[in-house]
Structure formats: C-alpha cells, structure tokens
Scaffold this motif. Structure first.
Motif, PDB file in Angstrom:
ATOM      1  N   LEU A 153       9.096  -2.169 -11.248  1.00  0.00           N
ATOM      2  CA  LEU A 153       9.590  -2.353 -12.610  1.00  0.00           C
ATOM      3  C   LEU A 153      10.952  -1.679 -12.707  1.00  0.00           C
ATOM      4  N   ALA A 154      11.920  -2.359 -13.293  1.00  0.00           N
ATOM      5  CA  ALA A 154      13.273  -1.812 -13.384  1.00  0.00           C
ATOM      6  C   ALA A 154      13.258  -0.428 -14.009  1.00  0.00           C
ATOM      7  N   GLY A 155      13.997   0.511 -13.414  1.00  0.00           N
ATOM      8  CA  GLY A 155      14.076   1.874 -13.916  1.00  0.00           C
ATOM      9  C   GLY A 155      13.049   2.817 -13.361  1.00  0.00           C
ATOM     10  N   THR A 156      12.128   2.316 -12.515  1.00  0.00           N
ATOM     11  CA  THR A 156      11.082   3.177 -11.957  1.00  0.00           C
ATOM     12  C   THR A 156      11.384   3.611 -10.526  1.00  0.00           C
ATOM     13  N   GLY A 157      12.590   3.308 -10.040  1.00  0.00           N
ATOM     14  CA  GLY A 157      12.962   3.719  -8.687  1.00  0.00           C
ATOM     15  C   GLY A 157      12.769   2.622  -7.672  1.00  0.00           C
ATOM     16  N   ASP A 158      13.320   2.843  -6.486  1.00  0.00           N
ATOM     17  CA  ASP A 158      13.229   1.866  -5.404  1.00  0.00           C
ATOM     18  C   ASP A 158      12.143   2.282  -4.420  1.00  0.00           C
ATOM     19  N   PRO A 159      11.652   1.330  -3.613  1.00  0.00           N
ATOM     20  CA  PRO A 159      10.745   1.715  -2.523  1.00  0.00           C
ATOM     21  C   PRO A 159      11.440   2.685  -1.590  1.00  0.00           C
ATOM     22  N   MET A 160      10.643   3.576  -0.997  1.00  0.00           N
ATOM     23  CA  MET A 160      11.227   4.563  -0.104  1.00  0.00           C
ATOM     24  C   MET A 160      11.846   3.872   1.099  1.00  0.00           C
ATOM     25  N   PRO A 161      13.151   4.086   1.384  1.00  0.00           N
ATOM     26  CA  PRO A 161      13.762   3.435   2.548  1.00  0.00           C
ATOM     27  C   PRO A 161      13.065   3.842   3.836  1.00  0.00           C
ATOM     28  N   VAL A 162      12.757   2.858   4.645  1.00  0.00           N
ATOM     29  CA  VAL A 162      12.161   3.100   5.956  1.00  0.00           C
ATOM     30  C   VAL A 162      12.890   2.221   6.951  1.00  0.00           C
ATOM     31  N   ASP A 163      13.527   2.818   7.958  1.00  0.00           N
ATOM     32  CA  ASP A 163      14.241   2.033   8.960  1.00  0.00           C
ATOM     33  C   ASP A 163      13.381   1.964  10.216  1.00  0.00           C
ATOM     34  N   SER A 164      13.923   1.350  11.257  1.00  0.00           N
ATOM     35  CA  SER A 164      13.198   1.194  12.512  1.00  0.00           C
ATOM     36  C   SER A 164      12.751   2.566  13.038  1.00  0.00           C
ATOM     37  N   PRO A 165      11.698   2.688  13.822  1.00  0.00           N
ATOM     38  CA  PRO A 165      10.884   1.559  14.251  1.00  0.00           C
ATOM     39  C   PRO A 165       9.933   1.084  13.155  1.00  0.00           C
ATOM     40  N   ASP A 166       9.630  -0.200  13.211  1.00  0.00           N
ATOM     41  CA  ASP A 166       8.775  -0.814  12.204  1.00  0.00           C
ATOM     42  C   ASP A 166       7.327  -0.735  12.701  1.00  0.00           C
ATOM     43  N   THR A 167       6.612   0.310  12.321  1.00  0.00           N
ATOM     44  CA  THR A 167       5.278   0.547  12.883  1.00  0.00           C
ATOM     45  C   THR A 167       4.156   0.498  11.853  1.00  0.00           C
ATOM     46  N   ASP A 168       4.469   0.620  10.556  1.00  0.00           N
ATOM     47  CA  ASP A 168       3.408   0.646   9.546  1.00  0.00           C
ATOM     48  C   ASP A 168       2.894  -0.757   9.273  1.00  0.00           C
ATOM     49  N   SER A 169       1.580  -0.938   9.334  1.00  0.00           N
ATOM     50  CA  SER A 169       0.972  -2.247   9.094  1.00  0.00           C
ATOM     51  C   SER A 169      -0.245  -2.112   8.183  1.00  0.00           C
ATOM     52  N   PRO A 170      -0.123  -2.393   6.891  1.00  0.00           N
ATOM     53  CA  PRO A 170       1.141  -2.804   6.277  1.00  0.00           C
ATOM     54  C   PRO A 170       1.954  -1.595   5.828  1.00  0.00           C
ATOM     55  N   ASP A 171       3.204  -1.849   5.527  1.00  0.00           N
ATOM     56  CA  ASP A 171       4.069  -0.841   4.930  1.00  0.00           C
ATOM     57  C   ASP A 171       3.478  -0.461   3.578  1.00  0.00           C
ATOM     58  N   ALA A 172       3.422   0.812   3.266  1.00  0.00           N
ATOM     59  CA  ALA A 172       2.820   1.264   2.007  1.00  0.00           C
ATOM     60  C   ALA A 172       3.540   0.715   0.784  1.00  0.00           C
ATOM     61  N   ASN A 173       4.795   0.293   0.939  1.00  0.00           N
ATOM     62  CA  ASN A 173       5.556  -0.247  -0.176  1.00  0.00           C
ATOM     63  C   ASN A 173       5.296  -1.731  -0.421  1.00  0.00           C
ATOM     64  N   SER A 174       4.784  -2.447   0.565  1.00  0.00           N
ATOM     65  CA  SER A 174       4.615  -3.887   0.449  1.00  0.00           C
ATOM     66  C   SER A 174       3.650  -4.236  -0.678  1.00  0.00           C
ATOM     67  N   LEU A 175       3.901  -5.363  -1.334  1.00  0.00           N
ATOM     68  CA  LEU A 175       3.014  -5.827  -2.398  1.00  0.00           C
ATOM     69  C   LEU A 175       1.594  -5.971  -1.876  1.00  0.00           C
ATOM     70  N   ALA A 176       0.626  -5.455  -2.639  1.00  0.00           N
ATOM     71  CA  ALA A 176      -0.761  -5.500  -2.206  1.00  0.00           C
ATOM     72  C   ALA A 176      -1.657  -5.412  -3.439  1.00  0.00           C
ATOM     73  N   GLY A 177      -2.958  -5.537  -3.211  1.00  0.00           N
ATOM     74  CA  GLY A 177      -3.938  -5.364  -4.285  1.00  0.00           C
ATOM     75  C   GLY A 177      -3.763  -6.363  -5.419  1.00  0.00           C
ATOM     76  N   GLY A 178      -3.882  -5.863  -6.646  1.00  0.00           N
ATOM     77  CA  GLY A 178      -3.803  -6.718  -7.818  1.00  0.00           C
ATOM     78  C   GLY A 178      -2.491  -7.443  -7.975  1.00  0.00           C
ATOM     79  N   PHE A 179      -1.405  -6.902  -7.412  1.00  0.00           N
ATOM     80  CA  PHE A 179      -0.109  -7.573  -7.478  1.00  0.00           C
ATOM     81  C   PHE A 179      -0.152  -8.969  -6.850  1.00  0.00           C
TER      82      PHE A 179
END
Length: 456
Positions: A153-179
């Motif tokens: 939601l605008a004004g609530t901050g951005d997802p935490m930047p995570v650069d390589s290596p890409d190891t999280d499956s799934p990334d905790a920021n990715s849309l999930a659940g009720g979304f």
C-alpha cells in the motif's frame, strides 16, 4: 462473502519450451508452444517462480504466472518485481477479465543489482476485497531465471531489497496467502464453469496415438487447472485440456477422467471413458512434411503412427522432387517412432514447393505404407514471417511477427524483371516491439515502395 478451499486456489504457472537464446517476452509470445502447449503446469502458493525452478538448471523456456490479486485495504497500491530477464507484469485495474490487463512493470536491462526497488509500478487505485487479474511473463535464457512480484500500500514502505544470490523460495516479500487467494478464496470468485463437451469411450488400434480432450465454458476467463486420471490415479504432467499418448494392447480396458477447477470453485469431474485397443490392421500414412526457414537443409517427416526403424532410417526410401543435385544424406527416426529428420546435402529454396514420396516403410505390425497416402507436398521455409503493410495517411506501417531473429527489412522503388535487377536497400528505421510484432512507421509522399524481409 465466505472464503472456501479449492484445489484451484493460488496462481497458475505454465512453463513452455522456447527455442533460441533470445531473452525477451516477445520470443515467448511468438513460440508455437505458447499458450496451449506448456511442458508443465504448477499451482503456486506465492508469486515466485523459484517454487517451480529452485535453481537454474532448466534452460530454454518461458513462463506465464497468472491469477488474481485481492487487496485487503482500499487505496493506492504499488507493485514491485524482481527478475534477471526482460520480464513483464500486467494488471487489470478494473476486475478479473484478462483482456483488460495492461502493462505495469517491465524489465528493460539485465544489469545488477536486482533488488525489489529496481522495478516499481505507478500507483494503482484498488478496492479492498475485490479481485484483480494479475499476470507475469518472462523468458529464461542462459544463467539465472526467475520472476517474483510483491505489492505494498502506498506510503507503507518498500519490500526489503535483496540482491543475489537468489536463494529464498519463496522470497518473504513475494505476494502470498490471501493476496493471491491461497489457500482460501471468495466462493465462486471466478464465476460458474461447465463442461460443454465431455469424454466418450474410445476404440483405437495398437500403436496409434489417442487423444482425450474436453471443452469447458469459463465466462470469467480466469485460469483453469486440469488434471487427468488413469484408473483413478493422477497422471503426472497431464495438466492441459487435452492428453495424448500412444496406445498399446496393454492399455485396453483402462479408464480415464479429468478433474477441472479454478479459484474459489469446487472441482468439476468429467465422465469416465473406457479405452479399447484392437490389433493394428491399418496401414501407416505420411501425415506431414516440414522444412523451416531457419534450417533449409532439413526436412521433418511425420507418420500417422509408429514405424519400423530399419525402413524409416533408409535414405533410399525417400524421394524428394524437384531436388536437382541435392542428396538425402541421412534419415533419423526420433524417440516417438513417428518423426523422421532428413538431412540434405544442400539447402532447399525458400518459398519453393516440393513433393516427398515414401516407400518400403512399415509400421510396427509390419503393415507397409498406404500407397494412397505415401506422398505429401510442402513449401520450404513456409514458416518464414510474413509482412503486414497498412497505409495511414502519408505514412505506411510495416510489421512482422517478433522476434524473427536475423531478418532485415528492405525496400525498393519498384519490382523488376529479372528479380536480380531490383534495387533493394535496408530500411534505416529500427523496428519497435508492439503487441508481439516488429513495427516500422515510414513517411512516404507520392511514392511507390516495395518491401521484403531478407535473412542474409
């Protein structure tokens, strides 16, 4: 509205084999496998392709991830993406119809870093509890391949930047659940669906391909998930509207049905069809022949059923006319036992028509080829991209399918006889990618122009 559990809740990821190393979404859209022939379909609990391909061992593919986004709060929403490819994210800000989706994110370079704040959408005003169609597409090339999508939601901050290596499956920021309506979704979110053409019992001969298929009415056009069953057990990888396999005598008596579901809907089940397989008494036929513009030194021949390897790989059993000095150097039967690749000594002429005649080839039951269907005609390079020319006032719009690698747009003031006298020059304007096509706009006043595509 009540929320319900359904096997169709979540996001559908469809993966397609795509030839070439072109990393653009346009190369995926231009693939003959897209959109009806994925090599695998998977239901995701998060908008993260790493749930399907956790590493980078899969190459030469493209993928589409689609479903719905349901905001819990009304307001302006911002979408983010992480990808190393030229990926695209589309959203319908008015509802669930895929036809209303518009591009909100696009990766235009492959330069690191690949943090969440690299790709940020404009503000999207959305209502709480309402479902919006969302779709992501990307084409894997060589090296890391993934697509992840997040929203805030605008004004609530951005997802935490995570650069390589890409190891999280799934990334905790990715849309999930009720979304993304997983594991629960509003009941009947995707509207009603019904089976309009059901399964019927099938009788076929040994060694012939059998295809099971159904038609489903789906007014909302939200993704449908298919699963085919044999004798009550799910068939691995059989997740498309049609299921094809080679029938053998041991398959006789097997039963098949399919289960169909989508977001928020209870599954539909087809009737159970019984397969009867009889001994083979039908002669094989030449089904088709094909020669691609990308390889004019190879002809692909397809038979109506599996054929004996000895006859199929004997080059003397094939006659290609008119062929001149060109020789058939080898014939290779592929693993499906129906497809033969003929390697030629020289290239065929693109656009020319040839006739292929086959002899002394039998199926696995020893039945020789049907003499009434032992030949077929084809156009060499018949899959070459064609030009579309449209006049707009004093401008002309020339377009052709993307990506069409290696082709150059050329123009000439007029045609001439012989064709060698035509004065062709390369068009200086670079094409733009619009709607999966290469598009060039030129201003022409009181002039004649002739256009062609040339592949040096």
């Amino acid at each position: 509205h009540s929320w319900v559990s359904s096997p169709g809740n979540g996001l559908l990821m469809e993966s397609y084999l795509v030839a070439g190393t072109e990393p653009t979404v346009e190369s995926l859209l231009a693939s003959p496998n897209y959109p009806n022939n994925p090599f695998r379909s998977d239901l995701l609990r998060a908008f993260d392709s790493r749930l399907v391909f956790p590493d980078d061992s899969q190459e030469g593919y493209g993928a589409r991830i689609r479903g719905v986004f349901i905001p819990p709060v009304s307001g302006n929403w911002v979408f983010f993406a992480r990808t190393r490819q030229f990926g695209v994210v589309n959203l319908n800000p008015n509802g669930t119809d895929p036809a209303g989706a518009r591009e909100i994110l696009r990766q235009s370079t492959e330069n690191a870093p690949f943090n969440w704040n690299r790709l940020v959408s404009s503000l999207q005003p959305l209502r709480a509890g309402r479902a919006y169609y969302i779709e992501g597409l990307y084409k894997g090339a060589v090296g890391p391949d993934f697509l992840k999508v997040a929203a805030r939601l605008a004004g609530t901050g951005d997802p935490m930047p995570v650069d390589s290596p890409d190891t999280d499956s799934p990334d905790a920021n990715s849309l999930a659940g009720g979304f993304i309506a997983f594991p629960l979704a509003p009941k009947n979110l995707g509207g009603a669906m019904s089976i309009t053409r059901d399964l019927a019992d099938i009788t076929i001969e040994d060694g012939h391909p059998v295809t099971l298929s159904i038609d489903v009415n789906n007014p909302s056009q939200l993704p449908i998930i298919y699963q085919w069953y044999r004798d009550g057990a799910p068939i691995p990888g059989a997740t498309t509207p049609a299921y094809t396999f080679e029938a053998v005598l041991a398959d006789s008596g097997a039963t098949f049905h399919a289960e169909i579901t989508k977001i928020g809907a209870a599954p539909l089940t087809t009737r159970t069809a019984t397969l009867t397989v009889n001994p083979d008494t039908t002669a094989p036929r030449v089904h088709s022949a094909f020669c691609s513009y990308s390889n004019l030194m190879e002809v692909v021949v397809v038979f109506s059923e599996r054929v004996d390897v000895g006859g199929a790989q004997d080059t003397f059993n094939y006659a290609l006319n008119p062929i001149g000095e060109i020789q058939i150097q080898s014939a290779t039967l592929e693993s499906d036992a129906r497809t033969v690749r003929l390697t030629l000594s020289d290239a065929l002429t693109s656009g020319a028509t040839y006739n292929l005649t086959v002899s002394s080839i039998a199926d696995l039951a020893g039945i020789p080829i049907d003499p009434a269907h032992d030949s077929v005609s084809f156009v060499a390079g018949g899959d070459a991209p064609g030009l579309l020319i449209v006049q707009e006032g004093d401008r002309v719009v020339v377009s052709w399918p993307a990506p069409s690698p290696g082709f150059v747009l050329q123009e000439a003031p007029s045609l001439a006889v012989p064709p060698a006298n035509i004065m062709w020059t390369d068009v200086a304007s670079a094409p733009q990618l619009i709607g999966g096509r290469n598009v060039v706009r030129l201003t022409i006043v009181n002039q004649q122009r002739v256009f062609r595509l040339r592949r040096p």
